[in-house]
Design a protein around this motif. Structure first.
Motif, mmCIF file in Angstrom:
data_model
loop_
_atom_site.group_PDB
_atom_site.id
_atom_site.type_symbol
_atom_site.label_atom_id
_atom_site.label_comp_id
_atom_site.label_asym_id
_atom_site.label_seq_id
_atom_site.Cartn_x
_atom_site.Cartn_y
_atom_site.Cartn_z
ATOM 1 N N MET A 188 0.863 -1.187 0.000
ATOM 2 C CA MET A 188 0.000 0.000 0.000
ATOM 3 C C MET A 188 0.896 1.231 0.000
ATOM 4 N N LEU A 189 1.614 1.424 -1.098
ATOM 5 C CA LEU A 189 2.555 2.538 -1.183
ATOM 6 C C LEU A 189 2.191 3.429 -2.362
ATOM 7 N N VAL A 190 2.602 4.681 -2.248
ATOM 8 C CA VAL A 190 2.392 5.630 -3.345
ATOM 9 C C VAL A 190 3.721 5.747 -4.092
ATOM 10 N N ASP A 191 3.800 5.129 -5.253
ATOM 11 C CA ASP A 191 5.071 4.986 -5.954
ATOM 12 C C ASP A 191 5.832 6.289 -6.224
ATOM 13 N N PRO A 192 5.183 7.348 -6.731
ATOM 14 C CA PRO A 192 5.990 8.531 -7.081
ATOM 15 C C PRO A 192 6.392 9.377 -5.875
ATOM 16 N N MET A 193 5.967 9.001 -4.678
ATOM 17 C CA MET A 193 6.317 9.817 -3.522
ATOM 18 C C MET A 193 7.552 9.229 -2.823
ATOM 19 N N THR A 194 8.180 10.068 -1.992
ATOM 20 C CA THR A 194 9.385 9.603 -1.316
ATOM 21 C C THR A 194 9.026 8.689 -0.142
ATOM 22 N N VAL A 195 10.051 8.044 0.381
ATOM 23 C CA VAL A 195 9.879 7.157 1.527
ATOM 24 C C VAL A 195 9.269 7.932 2.685
ATOM 25 N N LEU A 196 9.846 9.098 2.953
ATOM 26 C CA LEU A 196 9.377 9.905 4.083
ATOM 27 C C LEU A 196 7.903 10.277 3.915
ATOM 28 N N GLU A 197 7.547 10.702 2.700
ATOM 29 C CA GLU A 197 6.151 11.092 2.463
ATOM 30 C C GLU A 197 5.216 9.911 2.666
ATOM 31 N N ASN A 198 5.635 8.739 2.201
ATOM 32 C CA ASN A 198 4.819 7.545 2.388
ATOM 33 C C ASN A 198 4.646 7.226 3.863
ATOM 34 N N VAL A 199 5.732 7.394 4.606
ATOM 35 C CA VAL A 199 5.688 7.016 6.014
ATOM 36 C C VAL A 199 4.761 7.937 6.801
ATOM 37 N N ILE A 200 4.784 9.234 6.495
ATOM 38 C CA ILE A 200 3.985 10.160 7.304
ATOM 39 C C ILE A 200 2.542 10.275 6.827
ATOM 40 N N LEU A 201 2.216 9.669 5.680
ATOM 41 C CA LEU A 201 0.851 9.784 5.152
ATOM 42 C C LEU A 201 -0.169 9.319 6.201
ATOM 43 N N GLY A 202 -1.075 10.225 6.568
ATOM 44 C CA GLY A 202 -2.091 9.886 7.562
ATOM 45 C C GLY A 202 -1.693 10.272 8.977
ATOM 46 N N VAL A 203 -0.387 10.466 9.234
ATOM 47 C CA VAL A 203 0.073 10.916 10.559
ATOM 48 C C VAL A 203 1.057 12.060 10.351
ATOM 49 N N GLU A 204 0.602 13.070 9.588
ATOM 50 C CA GLU A 204 1.508 14.137 9.172
ATOM 51 C C GLU A 204 1.889 15.060 10.321
ATOM 52 N N GLY A 205 1.085 15.077 11.383
ATOM 53 C CA GLY A 205 1.440 15.892 12.552
ATOM 54 C C GLY A 205 1.057 17.345 12.444
ATOM 55 N N GLY A 206 0.264 17.727 11.446
ATOM 56 C CA GLY A 206 -0.177 19.111 11.334
ATOM 57 C C GLY A 206 -0.442 19.468 9.896
ATOM 58 N N ALA A 207 -1.082 20.617 9.697
ATOM 59 C CA ALA A 207 -1.487 20.996 8.338
ATOM 60 C C ALA A 207 -0.295 21.327 7.458
ATOM 61 N N LEU A 208 0.779 21.829 8.077
ATOM 62 C CA LEU A 208 1.961 22.156 7.297
ATOM 63 C C LEU A 208 3.022 21.089 7.512
ATOM 64 N N LEU A 209 3.559 20.604 6.423
ATOM 65 C CA LEU A 209 4.502 19.501 6.539
ATOM 66 C C LEU A 209 5.817 19.966 7.155
ATOM 67 N N ARG A 210 6.221 21.197 6.811
ATOM 68 C CA ARG A 210 7.550 21.646 7.161
ATOM 69 C C ARG A 210 7.796 21.579 8.671
ATOM 70 N N ARG A 211 6.755 21.900 9.416
ATOM 71 C CA ARG A 211 6.926 21.951 10.851
ATOM 72 C C ARG A 211 7.265 20.571 11.417
ATOM 73 N N HIS A 212 6.692 19.560 10.812
ATOM 74 C CA HIS A 212 6.816 18.239 11.409
ATOM 75 C C HIS A 212 7.865 17.363 10.736
ATOM 76 N N VAL A 213 8.167 17.676 9.491
ATOM 77 C CA VAL A 213 9.019 16.773 8.720
ATOM 78 C C VAL A 213 10.395 16.518 9.340
ATOM 79 N N PRO A 214 11.084 17.570 9.869
ATOM 80 C CA PRO A 214 12.399 17.279 10.463
ATOM 81 C C PRO A 214 12.302 16.257 11.597
ATOM 82 N N LYS A 215 11.259 16.420 12.410
ATOM 83 C CA LYS A 215 11.058 15.477 13.511
ATOM 84 C C LYS A 215 10.805 14.072 12.964
#
Lengths: 367, 323, 515
Positions: C100-127
């Motif tokens: 159940m992966l989204v092929d054109p997206m990166t590993v990180l994007e796939n992993v956080i899909l659904g648990v992004e941690g907020g409306a803006l990705l930038r805030r949460h992505v480093p964590k």
């Protein structure tokens, strides 16, 4: 299997459901009439009268229906091969060039030679133009919906260029050719009847209508009674089953588009060689798109296409009549209705199905 | 200086022509990236154009017209969503239906309501989007070269032009940098992955078609109340399909789509200026040919002869949770 | 990540306990009162043949299906799992067979899909990146977080799936046939990861049909057969032989009455055949065998081991990569391909395993499907036209002879039951008197009476001197019908035996790639 739970008798699926969808479309159109401030029931009466109330009305109805038979068949044939041909409009337009070339430059020949040549011109040009998206779909996987949209616009531009710069009658402003010689024009139905001593109203209805009826029979035989038509339907219904049966889908896709384009070319016959007697700008005037509604409503069956085409022809004619009686209503109402028919009998084709299953089950239980 | 006389109007015209293409292109981008094919951009724009012109002419307020356009086209977006998402109907059929329905409906209602041959009454300048005069135009306009560029290309445009160009980076940012954008991208490629991650496929796609509708509404309002001064039959003239072509050319990405829109707009601006121009040795320029370049480019790209345009994997397919 | 009350569990209670899970799909009883206890920190194997009910059971645990009855306990507490979201909240994650992966997206994007941690990705992505790095290091799951998933090899994609699960805070991880798509090296890597998970106190449920894997990695194993749980063993206390027997059961009793085979000349010969699927994965690897007139050769194997691609290649539906097929005096190879129409003329008939998509057209009337593949035969035409009255009579004849019900030649294919659809296809293919008959999964989804009828027809055909190649995942069927059994595993033929000598243990071991 969820399908078994929702089983319906054949008449419900093939007759009742399409009729209910058509009814929804008509009801929605009725609301539009209400929005224009008129009474929808009066409008229906006026339209039926306008379409069938006089010889002239019937003539016009059938004349409009002729174009729709051709484009309806074109769309239906492509559908049978699993293809959505939105390009009938452009194919018809290009076919007009084929007809015009024959009628302009071979008019030294007698009518009985010009006629088959013009038919061949329409079919060849229409088919040739449809072959481009067909080939691209079959061999390159280019989505036929997008490519046919694009080929429509290319056709508009190409025909405009040819009409304005090449075929235009010298010394004239509007981009159209000279009138064809009398032996290169399809006889009108009233003239043909007059020849056998029957007097009918003068309308643009012409020999192309008879050819359209022949096309209905031809398509019916081809699709349902030949090996080729059978293989075409297998490809459309299940490409995997086609491979299993040793049918190459790519070949059938191209062939289906060739036939589809040739049929769309019939519009050129009716309009250019029939009603107008000359090639003029934008003569297909949307019939290619009407064909989608006609095919969907006629469930892609030649007889269904005939019935739907006559219905839409009547709507066109009745709609034109309507404007005299009810100035608030325009013939464009029929265009809106086409959209509604496509919406309800196409996009929302199965919306009412679950309710119908319930209704029939309750009905059966009550018995 | 003579060249400048040619180039400045050309650039200004390109921008004017590009605006509705960009709006519709980004509209299609949101819809298709979420997995809903939209060939009904044209119809939604036309509906927007009619609604904007009608409301602006009745109320005299161009902003109310814009609001009406957004509302009407948004409803059409939801209708498309209902067919494609809820009823799992054919997405192309639904789009075609919207186009034809609106083409007829706008004329029917226009004729009945305004009794001017299907047109809305001509809008006075007060009910149109006027030209924005940039500050210091008087002064900067005096500078040779840059001056005309400042007053006629950067300035001299109506108020909708600026947010439209801002829309592209915005769309790029939303898709790339927000949770919503991430989910939209995911749902157009693999709705099953989105579903198993506990996210609603249906809600995401409805949001996308609503955005598409609203943007088409703005595009329509631009055509009838900024570019034009009222509604005229089929006044969108195939721009919805041209936007679709730009979207294919731009491979469903914001910046390349913008490039496609600008390219098509420039071709259009050039074609209009070439009308009747006779080039030495060539003769009259076939303007019609220039106009077909966008469509031919799109076909070539779809055929994969030069590059390849691959749509989002799940586009066109209704999501059915199987197993 | 997301703490929920379900997580605060009793440390001594089993991680998962299923009690009396029962599930029916129409007439199929997929799970019959199944019990399962999985201890915390265990790798628990769940093994069984195709259709034993493993996947259904796990789908119930993950919320794809809801059980008709039975209870689910997680960490000693009863939970209600109606959809995947509930399972996720209870700390259960599943790595599906089809990722159940989204092929054109990166590993990180796939992993956080659904648990992004907020409306803006930038805030949460480093964590998130940091967290991902930590998890990667902890379990030895090496993946570049910025790599595009579609560019990664299958083994790495699977690691992304596991990362996704762990990132969401999975305590219980279900892996459904995880090695089916992996190379042996990748499988070894996976087992290392699973061992690391166990070491960290996670619970793993490994669904597989491969005995080797069960023996290599699990602590305890449960065996399912025909919808029932037939045994639980500590892996240390059991053997491949015992598990193989539990899995297959004693099936040799159901022998069919049949005359000894009267075997003739070679009718179908396959030499060095290799086939790739659409994704370019080699599914059939250098396979050679022959089928002679008057015998039924059965290919046994768990589904997905190349049988489907083998049959399609033989039937002319798939390009050969290497090797050759000789039938009816002609040889087909990569250089000289033949499509299905030509092979039919050479005397090859084919009852495909996928009835509804391949063997007939559900939207067509029975009489239309009755000529599928033979549409160009002059027998069905009169001049240029199809002879529908004749085809009607022909279809009617087939329907009577093969007891297809209802015998209405104009009824749409979709409206017949599975068994009757199959009988119609068998009738079409067998009545043409072919020299070779390819049969895939002939009784899948067919009722008992239909099964018996189809089996007797196949035996009768063999007795008329036809060569039959049978592929089935039903061992019963293979044992009942075959005169010779070939076992296919991972695209290769790994064994040949005679049914009278077939020992269920040996067969089980061969099918599980363990012999």
């Amino acid at each position: 299997m969820s399908g078994t739970a929702l089983r319906l008798p054949w008449w419900a699926d093939y007759i009742l459901l399409p009729l209910l969808n058509l009814l929804l479309a008509l009801l929605a159109a009725g609301l539009v009439v209400v929005a224009t401030g008129e009474n929808p029931l009066d409008a229906v009466v006026t339209m039926v009268n306008g379409a069938f109330g006089s010889g002239e009305g019937i003539g016009y109805t059938l004349y409009y229906a002729t174009d729709m038979i051709y484009t309806g068949l074109a769309v239906a044939v492509a559908f049978h091969c699993g293809l959505f041909n939105i390009g009938a409009e452009g194919q018809a337009y290009i076919a007009g060039l084929g007809v015009a070339l024959v009628c302009l430059y071979l008019d030294f020949l007698p009518f009985w030679l010009v006629l088959p040549l013009a038919i061949a011109g329409a079919a060849l040009f229409g088919a040739g133009y449809a072959a481009i998206p067909g080939w691209l779909q079959a061999k390159r996987g280019s989505h036929i919906v997008i490519t046919t949209i694009m080929t429509n616009f290319i056709a508009y531009a190409a025909m405009e260029y040819i009409l304005v710069n090449v075929l235009i009658k010298p010394g004239q402003m509007s981009p159209e050719t000279r009138y064809f010689a009398p032996n290169a024009v399809l006889p009108k139905m009233d003239a043909m009847f007059a020849a056998i001593g029957v007097d009918i109203a003068a309308t643009p209805l012409n020999l192309a209508f008879v050819v359209a009826l022949l096309c209905i029979a031809l398509v019916w035989v081809l699709i349902w009674h030949t090996r080729w038509g059978y293989s075409l339907r297998v490809v459309g219904a299940s490409p995997r089953a086609a491979v299993y049966a040793g049918i190459a889908p790519a070949g059938r896709v191209i062939q289906a588009m060739l036939l589809s384009g040739a049929l769309a070319g019939g519009v050129a016959l009716n309009e250019v060689m029939g009603a107008q007697g000359k090639l003029l700008i934008n003569f297909p005037s949307g019939y290619g798109f009407t064909g989608i509604a006609v095919a969907l409503m006629g469930r892609n069956h030649p007889l269904g296409v005939l019935i739907a085409a006559i219905l839409f022809g009547a709507l066109y004619q009745g709609g034109a009549e309507l404007t005299f009686d009810m100035p608030a209503i325009s013939p464009y109402l029929v265009v809106a209705l086409q959209g509604l028919v496509i919406l309800f009998t196409g996009g929302l084709a199965t919306m009412l199905r679950p309710a119908l299953v319930r209704a029939l089950r309750i009905g059966a239980g009550a018995r | 200086m003579e060249q400048l006389d040619q180039i400045v109007p050309l650039l200004a015209a390109t921008i004017r022509v590009a605006v509705p293409l960009i709006l519709a292109g980004i509209a299609g981008l949101f819809s298709e990236r979420s997995g809903v094919v939209d060939v009904g951009l044209e119809g939604k724009m036309l509906a927007g154009a009619f609604a904007a012109a009608a409301v602006a002419s009745i109320t005299g307020s161009v902003w109310l017209g814009l609001l009406a356009a957004i509302g009407v086209a948004g409803v059409l977006g939801i209708l498309h969503g209902f067919v494609c998402i809820t009823q799992r109907g054919d997405q192309v059929v639904s789009g075609v239906a919207v186009n034809i329905l609106i083409s007829g409906l706008t004329m029917t209602l226009g004729l009945a309501w305004f009794e001017q041959g299907g047109q809305t009454p001509p809008l006075p300048a007060s009910a149109r989007f006027g030209v924005v005069v940039l500050p210091f135009s008087e002064t900067i306009g005096q500078i040779p070269g840059i001056g005309r560029f400042y007053t006629e290309v950067l300035g001299g445009q109506n108020i909708l032009v600026y947010p439209t160009f801002a829309l592209v980076p915005l769309a790029w940012w939303v898709l790339g940098s927000t949770r919503f954008g991430l989910r939209i991208r995911a749902v157009g490629e693999s709705p099953a992955a989105v579903d198993t991650a506990g996210i609603s496929v249906v809600r995401l796609r409805y949001a996308a078609v609503l955005i598409a509708g609203a943007l088409c509404g703005v595009a329509g309002a631009y055509i009838s109340t900024a570019q034009g001064a009222g509604f005229v039959r089929d006044m969108t003239g195939g721009r919805g399909f041209l936007a679709l072509a730009a979207l294919v050319l731009g491979k469903w990405r914001p910046w390349p789509t913008l490039f496609g829109c600008l390219l098509f707009a420039a071709l259009d601006a050039v074609a209009i200026r070439l009308q009747g121009v006779v080039l030495p040795g060539i003769g009259a320029v076939p303007v019609e040919f220039v106009q077909t370049i966008p469509y031919i480019m799109t076909i070539i790209l779809l055929a994969g002869f030069v590059g390849r345009a691959i749509p989002p994997k799940a586009s066109g397919l209704p999501y059915v949770k199987d197993r | 990540m997301v703490a929920s009350p379900a997580r605060q569990r009793d440390a001594t209670a089993p991680a998962v306990e299923l009690r009396g899970i029962d599930k029916r799909f129409g007439t199929v009883h997929a799970n019959r009162s199944v019990d399962l206890v999985v201890q915390r920190g265990h790798i628990h194997g769940l093994i069984g043949e195709n259709g034993a009910g493993k996947s259904t059971l796990m789908s119930i645990l993950y919320g794809f299906y809801t059980a008709d009855s039975g209870d689910i306990l997680v960490g000693g507490k009863e939970v209600r799992i109606a959809e995947s979201r509930d399972a996720i909240a209870a700390g259960i994650e599943m790595v599906h067979q089809h990722f159940m992966l989204v092929d054109p997206m990166t590993v990180l994007e796939n992993v956080i899909l659904g648990v992004e941690g907020g409306a803006l990705l930038r805030r949460h992505v480093p964590k998130a990146r940091e967290e991902l790095r930590r998890i990667s290091a902890e379990y030895g799951l090496n993946v570049d977080p910025d790599a595009v998933v579609g560019d990664l090899p299958v083994g790495a994609q699977q690691r992304v799936e596991i990362l996704k699960a762990l990132y969401r805070g999975a305590e219980i991880l279900i892996l459904d046939e995880p090695t089916g798509v992996l190379t042996p090296q990748e499988a070894t890597d996976l087992f290392r990861v699973l061992a690391a998970l166990r070491a960290q106190g996670k619970t793993v449920i490994l669904v597989t049909h491969k005995l080797r894997e069960i023996m290599a990695i699990t602590d305890r194993v449960s065996v399912m057969r025909a919808g029932q749980m037939v045994g639980h063993r500590d892996t240390a206390d059991t053997s491949r032989e015992e598990l193989g027997e539990l899995m297959i059961g004693r099936k040799l009793a159901t022998r069919l009455d049949k005359a000894p085979a009267n075997i003739g000349a070679v009718a179908l010969e396959v030499r060095g055949l290799s086939v790739r699927d659409i994704q370019g994965v080699q599914r059939v690897k250098d396979v050679s065998f022959a089928v002679r007139a008057g015998e039924i050769v059965g290919i046994a194997g768990v589904s997905g081991n190349g049988q489907t691609e083998l049959m399609e290649a033989l039937a002319g539906m798939r390009r050969l990569e290497a090797g050759s097929v000789t039938v009816g005096g002609a040889t087909v190879s990569a250089e000289h391909p033949a499509f299905a129409d030509r092979l039919r003329k050479l005397g090859m008939a084919h009852v495909p395993e996928d009835r509804l998509r391949t063997g007939l057209v559900p939207a067509f009337a029975a009489r239309e499907s009755a000529i599928l593949g033979y549409q160009d035969d002059p027998m069905y035409s009169r001049g240029p036209l199809l002879d529908w009255p004749g085809i009607d009579r022909h279809t009617q004849g087939l329907m009577e002879k093969y007891e297809v019900k209802p015998p209405i030649s104009r009824l749409r294919g979709a409206l017949f039951s599975g068994g009757n659809q199959q009988k119609l296809i068998m009738a079409r293919e067998m009545e043409r008197d072919p020299t070779v008959l390819l049969v895939g999964q002939p009784t899948r989804g067919v009722d008992i009476g239909g099964i018996d009828f189809i089996h007797r027809r196949l035996i009768a055909m063999r007795d008329r001197g036809k060569a039959i190649l049978l592929v089935s995942v039903e061992l019963d069927e293979i044992l009942r019908l075959s005169d010779r059994i070939l076992v296919m595993f991972d695209g290769r033929l790994v064994g040949e035996l005679l049914p009278e000598n077939a020992d269920e243990r040996q067969l089980g071991l061969l099918m599980a790639g363990a012999a």
